[in-house]
Design a protein around this motif. Structure first.
Motif, PDB file in Angstrom:
ATOM      1  N   THR A  60      82.875  39.366  31.373  1.00 28.30           N
ATOM      2  CA  THR A  60      81.538  39.302  30.802  1.00 28.30           C
ATOM      3  C   THR A  60      81.613  38.528  29.499  1.00 28.30           C
ATOM      4  O   THR A  60      82.469  38.789  28.663  1.00 28.30           O
ATOM      5  N   LYS A  61      80.689  37.572  29.333  1.00 30.22           N
ATOM      6  CA  LYS A  61      80.640  36.781  28.116  1.00 30.22           C
ATOM      7  C   LYS A  61      79.344  37.100  27.380  1.00 30.22           C
ATOM      8  O   LYS A  61      78.257  36.907  27.922  1.00 30.22           O
TER       9      LYS A  61
ATOM     10  N   HIS B 233      76.560  36.319  24.892  1.00 35.48           N
ATOM     11  CA  HIS B 233      75.991  35.103  24.317  1.00 35.48           C
ATOM     12  C   HIS B 233      75.363  35.375  22.955  1.00 35.48           C
ATOM     13  O   HIS B 233      75.550  34.619  22.010  1.00 35.48           O
ATOM     14  N   SER B 234      74.594  36.476  22.863  1.00 41.40           N
ATOM     15  CA  SER B 234      73.948  36.776  21.584  1.00 41.40           C
ATOM     16  C   SER B 234      73.655  38.262  21.467  1.00 41.40           C
ATOM     17  O   SER B 234      73.469  38.960  22.455  1.00 41.40           O
TER      18      SER B 234
ATOM     19  N   PHE C  86      73.958  38.370  27.932  1.00 40.52           N
ATOM     20  CA  PHE C  86      75.331  38.171  28.387  1.00 40.52           C
ATOM     21  C   PHE C  86      75.377  37.512  29.760  1.00 40.52           C
ATOM     22  O   PHE C  86      74.382  37.456  30.473  1.00 40.52           O
ATOM     23  N   TYR C  87      76.570  37.029  30.121  1.00 42.65           N
ATOM     24  CA  TYR C  87      76.808  36.342  31.383  1.00 42.65           C
ATOM     25  C   TYR C  87      77.933  37.029  32.140  1.00 42.65           C
ATOM     26  O   TYR C  87      78.963  37.372  31.559  1.00 42.65           O
TER      27      TYR C  87
ATOM     28  N   TRP D 156      73.041  35.345  34.118  1.00 40.27           N
ATOM     29  CA  TRP D 156      72.601  35.802  32.791  1.00 40.27           C
ATOM     30  C   TRP D 156      71.718  37.032  32.922  1.00 40.27           C
ATOM     31  O   TRP D 156      70.868  37.108  33.794  1.00 40.27           O
TER      32      TRP D 156
ATOM     33  N   SER E  56      69.701  30.919  32.792  1.00 35.46           N
ATOM     34  CA  SER E  56      70.121  30.403  31.494  1.00 35.46           C
ATOM     35  C   SER E  56      70.067  31.543  30.472  1.00 35.46           C
ATOM     36  O   SER E  56      69.330  32.522  30.646  1.00 35.46           O
ATOM     37  N   ALA E  57      70.833  31.385  29.415  1.00 38.31           N
ATOM     38  CA  ALA E  57      70.819  32.372  28.336  1.00 38.31           C
ATOM     39  C   ALA E  57      69.451  32.414  27.669  1.00 38.31           C
ATOM     40  O   ALA E  57      68.961  33.479  27.299  1.00 38.31           O
ATOM     41  N   GLU E  58      68.825  31.258  27.546  1.00 38.95           N
ATOM     42  CA  GLU E  58      67.514  31.171  26.900  1.00 38.95           C
ATOM     43  C   GLU E  58      66.463  31.950  27.694  1.00 38.95           C
ATOM     44  O   GLU E  58      65.618  32.633  27.121  1.00 38.95           O
TER      45      GLU E  58
END
Length: 63
Positions: free
Chosen positions: A4-5, A7-8, A20-21, A27, A47-49
């Motif tokens: 898991t990454k 993002h913010s 997260f991703y 996402w 997308s993260a956005e």
């Protein structure tokens, strides 16, 4: 093992928005309330956005 990454992590109106991703589910976002409850939304975003926007909208609707 799942990778898991994050993002913010952003605090909005005393709630924490985590975007997260994951490889299996693209996402996503989670909301953590001031008392520690975690609110889970199951849709996936490409997308993260898009995930962050959906998370912000969720927070503003639940205020």
């Amino acid at each position: 093992m799942t990778t898991t990454k994050i993002h913010s992590v952003v605090c909005i109106h005393s709630r924490i928005l985590v975007v997260f991703y994951t490889l299996g589910k693209c996402w996503q976002f989670r909301i953590i309330s001031p008392d520690g409850m975690v609110f889970i939304e199951y849709p996936i975003y490409f997308s993260a956005e898009a995930a962050a926007k959906a998370g912000r909208e969720w927070i503003y609707q639940k205020r």
